[in-house]
Write a protein that holds these residues in place. Sequence first.
Motif, PDB file in Angstrom:
ATOM      1  N   ALA A   1      40.147  36.414  -6.614  1.00  0.00           N
ATOM      2  CA  ALA A   1      41.542  35.751  -6.500  1.00  0.00           C
ATOM      3  C   ALA A   1      41.667  34.392  -6.766  1.00  0.00           C
ATOM      4  CB  ALA A   1      42.207  36.339  -5.055  1.00  0.00           C
ATOM      5  N   ALA A   2      40.821  33.626  -6.139  1.00  0.00           N
ATOM      6  CA  ALA A   2      40.894  32.071  -6.184  1.00  0.00           C
ATOM      7  C   ALA A   2      41.177  31.735  -7.645  1.00  0.00           C
ATOM      8  CB  ALA A   2      39.857  31.502  -5.439  1.00  0.00           C
ATOM      9  N   GLY A   3      40.215  32.548  -8.362  1.00  0.00           N
ATOM     10  CA  GLY A   3      40.158  32.307  -9.896  1.00  0.00           C
ATOM     11  C   GLY A   3      41.450  32.275 -10.586  1.00  0.00           C
ATOM     12  N   ARG A   4      42.404  33.297  -9.865  1.00  0.00           N
ATOM     13  CA  ARG A   4      43.832  33.507 -10.423  1.00  0.00           C
ATOM     14  C   ARG A   4      44.710  32.728  -9.687  1.00  0.00           C
ATOM     15  NH1 ARG A   4      39.297  35.908 -11.877  1.00  0.00           N
ATOM     16  NH2 ARG A   4      39.432  36.994 -14.065  1.00  0.00           N
ATOM     17  N   ASP A   5      44.298  31.883  -9.005  1.00  0.00           N
ATOM     18  CA  ASP A   5      45.362  31.044  -8.287  1.00  0.00           C
ATOM     19  C   ASP A   5      46.084  31.848  -7.122  1.00  0.00           C
ATOM     20  OD1 ASP A   5      44.729  28.584  -9.673  1.00  0.00           O
ATOM     21  OD2 ASP A   5      46.140  29.366 -11.038  1.00  0.00           O
ATOM     22  N   CYS A   6      45.422  32.670  -6.515  1.00  0.00           N
ATOM     23  CA  CYS A   6      46.259  33.377  -5.345  1.00  0.00           C
ATOM     24  C   CYS A   6      45.476  32.804  -3.994  1.00  0.00           C
ATOM     25  CB  CYS A   6      45.628  34.938  -5.443  1.00  0.00           C
ATOM     26  SG  CYS A   6      46.165  35.981  -6.844  1.00  0.00           S
ATOM     27  N   ALA A   7      46.389  32.061  -3.262  1.00  0.00           N
ATOM     28  CA  ALA A   7      46.281  31.380  -2.057  1.00  0.00           C
ATOM     29  C   ALA A   7      46.149  32.044  -0.851  1.00  0.00           C
ATOM     30  CB  ALA A   7      47.147  30.413  -1.794  1.00  0.00           C
ATOM     31  N   GLU A   8      46.629  33.422  -0.808  1.00  0.00           N
ATOM     32  CA  GLU A   8      46.616  34.436   0.343  1.00  0.00           C
ATOM     33  C   GLU A   8      46.309  35.873  -0.204  1.00  0.00           C
ATOM     34  OE1 GLU A   8      47.756  33.515   3.291  1.00  0.00           O
ATOM     35  OE2 GLU A   8      48.105  31.435   2.767  1.00  0.00           O
ATOM     36  N   LEU A   9      45.232  36.373   0.769  1.00  0.00           N
ATOM     37  CA  LEU A   9      45.169  37.725   0.683  1.00  0.00           C
ATOM     38  C   LEU A   9      45.960  38.645   1.697  1.00  0.00           C
ATOM     39  CD1 LEU A   9      41.176  37.391   0.364  1.00  0.00           C
ATOM     40  CD2 LEU A   9      42.888  37.541  -1.492  1.00  0.00           C
ATOM     41  N   TYR A  10      46.075  39.992   1.276  1.00  0.00           N
ATOM     42  CA  TYR A  10      46.304  41.042   2.380  1.00  0.00           C
ATOM     43  C   TYR A  10      45.708  42.178   2.092  1.00  0.00           C
ATOM     44  CZ  TYR A  10      49.023  43.361  -1.455  1.00  0.00           C
ATOM     45  OH  TYR A  10      49.504  44.037  -2.468  1.00  0.00           O
ATOM     46  N   LEU A  11      45.734  42.878   3.115  1.00  0.00           N
ATOM     47  CA  LEU A  11      45.119  44.268   3.275  1.00  0.00           C
ATOM     48  C   LEU A  11      45.455  45.118   4.299  1.00  0.00           C
ATOM     49  CD1 LEU A  11      43.010  44.252   5.804  1.00  0.00           C
ATOM     50  CD2 LEU A  11      41.306  43.307   4.133  1.00  0.00           C
ATOM     51  N   GLN A  12      45.509  46.305   4.114  1.00  0.00           N
ATOM     52  CA  GLN A  12      45.991  47.551   5.121  1.00  0.00           C
ATOM     53  C   GLN A  12      45.059  47.997   5.855  1.00  0.00           C
ATOM     54  OE1 GLN A  12      47.690  49.002   1.445  1.00  0.00           O
ATOM     55  NE2 GLN A  12      49.839  48.268   1.718  1.00  0.00           N
ATOM     56  N   VAL A  13      45.143  48.206   7.105  1.00  0.00           N
ATOM     57  CA  VAL A  13      44.232  49.130   7.807  1.00  0.00           C
ATOM     58  C   VAL A  13      44.854  49.756   8.869  1.00  0.00           C
ATOM     59  CG1 VAL A  13      43.744  47.199   9.195  1.00  0.00           C
ATOM     60  CG2 VAL A  13      41.879  48.548   9.135  1.00  0.00           C
ATOM     61  N   GLU A  14      44.369  50.982   9.020  1.00  0.00           N
ATOM     62  CA  GLU A  14      44.989  51.691   9.929  1.00  0.00           C
ATOM     63  C   GLU A  14      44.608  51.307  11.343  1.00  0.00           C
ATOM     64  OE1 GLU A  14      44.763  56.060   9.949  1.00  0.00           O
ATOM     65  OE2 GLU A  14      45.458  56.224   7.804  1.00  0.00           O
ATOM     66  N   LYS A  15      45.460  51.334  12.215  1.00  0.00           N
ATOM     67  CA  LYS A  15      45.345  50.668  13.695  1.00  0.00           C
ATOM     68  C   LYS A  15      44.490  51.014  14.512  1.00  0.00           C
ATOM     69  CE  LYS A  15      48.205  49.873  17.821  1.00  0.00           C
ATOM     70  NZ  LYS A  15      49.504  49.986  18.288  1.00  0.00           N
ATOM     71  N   ALA A  16      44.027  52.582  14.177  1.00  0.00           N
ATOM     72  CA  ALA A  16      42.793  53.298  14.872  1.00  0.00           C
ATOM     73  C   ALA A  16      41.502  52.876  14.461  1.00  0.00           C
ATOM     74  CB  ALA A  16      43.006  54.634  14.859  1.00  0.00           C
ATOM     75  N   ASN A  17      41.247  52.124  13.294  1.00  0.00           N
ATOM     76  CA  ASN A  17      40.118  51.898  12.598  1.00  0.00           C
ATOM     77  C   ASN A  17      39.768  50.511  13.182  1.00  0.00           C
ATOM     78  OD1 ASN A  17      37.843  51.341  11.129  1.00  0.00           O
ATOM     79  ND2 ASN A  17      38.762  51.899   9.252  1.00  0.00           N
ATOM     80  N   ILE A  18      39.073  50.512  14.352  1.00  0.00           N
ATOM     81  CA  ILE A  18      38.669  49.285  15.080  1.00  0.00           C
ATOM     82  C   ILE A  18      37.457  48.361  14.563  1.00  0.00           C
ATOM     83  CG2 ILE A  18      38.021  48.219  17.427  1.00  0.00           C
ATOM     84  CD1 ILE A  18      40.794  49.400  17.466  1.00  0.00           C
ATOM     85  N   ALA A  19      36.763  49.240  14.030  1.00  0.00           N
ATOM     86  CA  ALA A  19      35.322  48.604  13.259  1.00  0.00           C
ATOM     87  C   ALA A  19      35.818  47.835  12.132  1.00  0.00           C
ATOM     88  CB  ALA A  19      34.453  49.584  12.846  1.00  0.00           C
ATOM     89  N   ALA A  20      36.907  48.368  11.279  1.00  0.00           N
ATOM     90  CA  ALA A  20      37.205  47.708  10.252  1.00  0.00           C
ATOM     91  C   ALA A  20      37.924  46.498  10.635  1.00  0.00           C
ATOM     92  CB  ALA A  20      37.889  48.512   9.236  1.00  0.00           C
ATOM     93  N   ARG A  21      38.884  46.524  11.449  1.00  0.00           N
ATOM     94  CA  ARG A  21      39.593  45.421  12.020  1.00  0.00           C
ATOM     95  C   ARG A  21      38.902  44.460  12.507  1.00  0.00           C
ATOM     96  NH1 ARG A  21      43.736  48.160  16.034  1.00  0.00           N
ATOM     97  NH2 ARG A  21      43.979  45.860  16.664  1.00  0.00           N
TER      98      ARG A  21
END
Length: 257
Positions: free
Chosen positions: A213-233
């Motif tokens: 992403a940095a190589g494409r000049d993307c300064a910010e990342l986002y992702l989606q995670v289900e609230k119940a997935n504590i390990a991933a969070r």
Amino acid sequence: MFDPMQGARAVRIERSAAAAWPAGRTEAAAGWLLRHTPGVARRRSNSALPPAPDRHPERSLDVVEAFYRAAGLPVTVQVGPAEQHRELDAALAARGYRREAPTLVLTAATADVIAATDPVLSLTVEGVPSAAWLAAHQSLNGPGDTSALARQVLARVPAPAAFVRAEVEERDAAIGMVVADGEWAGVFCMATSPEHRRRGLALAVLGAAARWAAGRDCAELYLQVEKANIAARELYSRVGFAHSHHYHYRVLGGAVS
């Protein structure tokens, strides 16, 4: 307090995520984005995104319901950003829509994720979903609707995108996908095989996604995670991801996965 600037960022992310995960069929009606993907039994692929609150989406629900009933699907609304759609959410609840899959949207500075992860040279990063990546996606997620998903969604992900894959002893161990959109890049399809969890592979995939992403000049990342997935969070927080906003689905009719 959800301030206007934060709200504008959240809307931008939601629209970016919708474009990054293309539906088989889309229709714009009364400001709604109506999405339907035949053969793919996933809420994200078969749900309606509402217009801005000042357009009073709760007043045009008949349009949404007609679209999904004509498609033979449960009527599903992605209430997001949820912080901006309290009136819509209340109207849906009053009409008998059940609440499902509360999901957090997390963001991080690309530079922070890079700083928190080590480069791993053995990862495979490709610009299209190769047969090997799709096979890994299926093996890590189970059969389900993965064939239709590959055909209807993943093959149509807009460029520029990258598909990251990690192998351990020539076996699929972890994957991820990242899609660039201006200053933002969205991270999707993160999965790790159960026998290879807690070995840093997910962090390695995230790091590779951030460097791409940095190589494409993307300064910010986002992702989606289900609230119940504590390990991933917890894993995402270790590399700098923090809460931006949240969404959930409201469903009327049969279940959607």
